[in-house]
Design an enzyme around this catalytic site. Structure first.
Site, PDB file in Angstrom:
ATOM      1  N   ASP A   1       0.860  -1.176   0.000  1.00  0.00           N
ATOM      2  CA  ASP A   1       0.000   0.000   0.000  1.00  0.00           C
ATOM      3  C   ASP A   1       0.901   1.233   0.000  1.00  0.00           C
ATOM      4  OD1 ASP A   1      -2.318   1.495   0.031  1.00  0.00           O
ATOM      5  OD2 ASP A   1      -3.092   0.674   1.902  1.00  0.00           O
TER       6      ASP A   1
ATOM      7  N   GLU B   1       0.042   4.584   1.881  1.00  0.00           N
ATOM      8  CA  GLU B   1      -0.036   5.533   2.994  1.00  0.00           C
ATOM      9  C   GLU B   1       0.995   5.262   4.093  1.00  0.00           C
ATOM     10  OE1 GLU B   1      -4.097   5.618   1.056  1.00  0.00           O
ATOM     11  OE2 GLU B   1      -2.663   4.064   1.641  1.00  0.00           O
TER      12      GLU B   1
ATOM     13  N   HIS C   1      -2.609  -0.211  -3.679  1.00  0.00           N
ATOM     14  CA  HIS C   1      -3.063   1.129  -3.326  1.00  0.00           C
ATOM     15  C   HIS C   1      -3.942   1.708  -4.429  1.00  0.00           C
ATOM     16  CE1 HIS C   1      -3.174   5.251  -1.938  1.00  0.00           C
ATOM     17  NE2 HIS C   1      -2.761   5.641  -3.128  1.00  0.00           N
TER      18      HIS C   1
ATOM     19  N   HIS D   1      -1.468   1.130   6.606  1.00  0.00           N
ATOM     20  CA  HIS D   1      -1.892   2.200   7.508  1.00  0.00           C
ATOM     21  C   HIS D   1      -2.900   1.669   8.511  1.00  0.00           C
ATOM     22  CE1 HIS D   1      -5.658   2.202   5.268  1.00  0.00           C
ATOM     23  NE2 HIS D   1      -4.910   2.149   4.180  1.00  0.00           N
TER      24      HIS D   1
ATOM     25  N   HIS E   1      -7.572   5.084   7.504  1.00  0.00           N
ATOM     26  CA  HIS E   1      -8.896   4.890   6.923  1.00  0.00           C
ATOM     27  C   HIS E   1      -9.112   3.394   6.737  1.00  0.00           C
ATOM     28  CE1 HIS E   1      -6.277   4.832   3.359  1.00  0.00           C
ATOM     29  NE2 HIS E   1      -7.203   4.048   2.807  1.00  0.00           N
TER      30      HIS E   1
ATOM     31  N   GLU F   1      -7.957  -2.440   7.314  1.00  0.00           N
ATOM     32  CA  GLU F   1      -7.351  -3.221   6.240  1.00  0.00           C
ATOM     33  C   GLU F   1      -6.335  -4.224   6.762  1.00  0.00           C
ATOM     34  OE1 GLU F   1      -6.011  -0.494   3.129  1.00  0.00           O
ATOM     35  OE2 GLU F   1      -7.779   0.724   3.539  1.00  0.00           O
TER      36      GLU F   1
END
Length: 275
Positions: free
Chosen positions: A8, A10, A61, A105, A117, A135
């Site tokens: 990902d 972030e 991502h 994240h 998020h 996630e």
């Protein structure tokens, strides 16, 4: 040994702001270069431990088209594009021996956590049998459905804490310390890569010591959605119900794999806007 590395953006060392994570945003090209470099560090670590390992790297991502294919370690295969089965864990199968999560994240509502998020930000909260999961937890549980342990996670310190609560024997690599949603104290990218490479080698070497994170069914899933339109669309799916006057939809899944796939659908539905 077969290893899947899900990457990902972030949680990458140099990233702190949403504009860095969008293709039309400031410094996105730099962010994707650093993302690719951290993916390469993880690949190198896996192959340091087992030069014969089969390594797949899943771009996980946004559009799933961020990693620079020409700059990725040529010893790995790239999983790119969407939609695809199993989303962020594209190409996961019964032959996968270990999963590594790089650039991850923390979940929505985590407090001081960089760009926290869940999925696409339109899912405000996801609870499985009352337990909030972002996630990190959702992907760890999906890997667990295939008996594959998530042996390593790299991201900010909040993401690492979240991971360690779920997979206490896994290896957590903090490449930055969150000061808030869009601020952090970050390691130099080269230092982050060195740390990640050595940690990846250790993590896959001790994969037998890490138990898969498993959520056996049946499971009651509740999702808080940001948009009333998404709630209306979600309740068109058989088995999904809403609470009158609320923003929560709920459904029962017989297996976590069923729950995961329906969550992917809800995330996709949340991108639809009224005409």
């Amino acid at each position: 040994m077969k290893v899947l590395i899900s990457v990902d953006m972030e949680g990458i060392s140099a990233v702190v702001h949403g504009t860095e994570t969008r293709p039309d945003g400031y410094d996105y090209q730099r962010a994707r270069a650093v993302m690719t470099a951290e993916a390469n560090a993880a690949v190198a670590g896996v192959l340091d431990a087992d030069p014969s390992a089969e390594v797949l790297v899943a771009d996980s991502h946004g559009p799933f088209r961020n990693l620079l294919p020409e700059d990725l370690d040529r010893r790995a295969r790239l999983v790119r594009g969407k939609p695809r089965p199993l989303g962020m864990l594209g190409s996961l199968d019964r032959e996968t021996d270990a999963v590594l999560c790089v650039g991850y994240h923390a979940r929505a509502g985590s407090g001081a956590a960089v760009l926290a998020h869940t999925m696409n930000g339109e899912l405000l909260d996801v609870r499985i049998d009352g337990r909030p999961l972002g996630e990190i937890g959702l992907n760890a549980a999906m890997a667990g459905e295939f008996a594959a342990p998530v042996v390593l996670l790299a991201g900010d310190d909040a993401a690492c804490r979240e991971f360690s609560e779920l997979v206490p024997d896994g290896t957590a690599v903090a490449v930055k310390e969150a000061l808030g949603r869009t601020a952090a104290v970050a390691l130099h990218p080269e230092e982050a890569r060195e740390l990640l490479r050595s940690a990846a080698a250790r993590a896959v070497s001790r994969r037998a010591e890490v138990a898969p994170f498993v959520l056996p069914g049946p499971l009651r899933v509740e999702v808080d959605l940001a948009s009333p339109t998404t709630i209306d669309l979600a309740t068109l799916v058989p088995g999904v119900e809403s609470r009158t006057g609320g923003r929560t939809v709920a459904f029962t899944a017989q297996t976590f794999a069923d729950a995961y796939k329906l969550l992917l659908l809800l995330a996709q539905l949340s991108t639809i806007r009224p005409v």
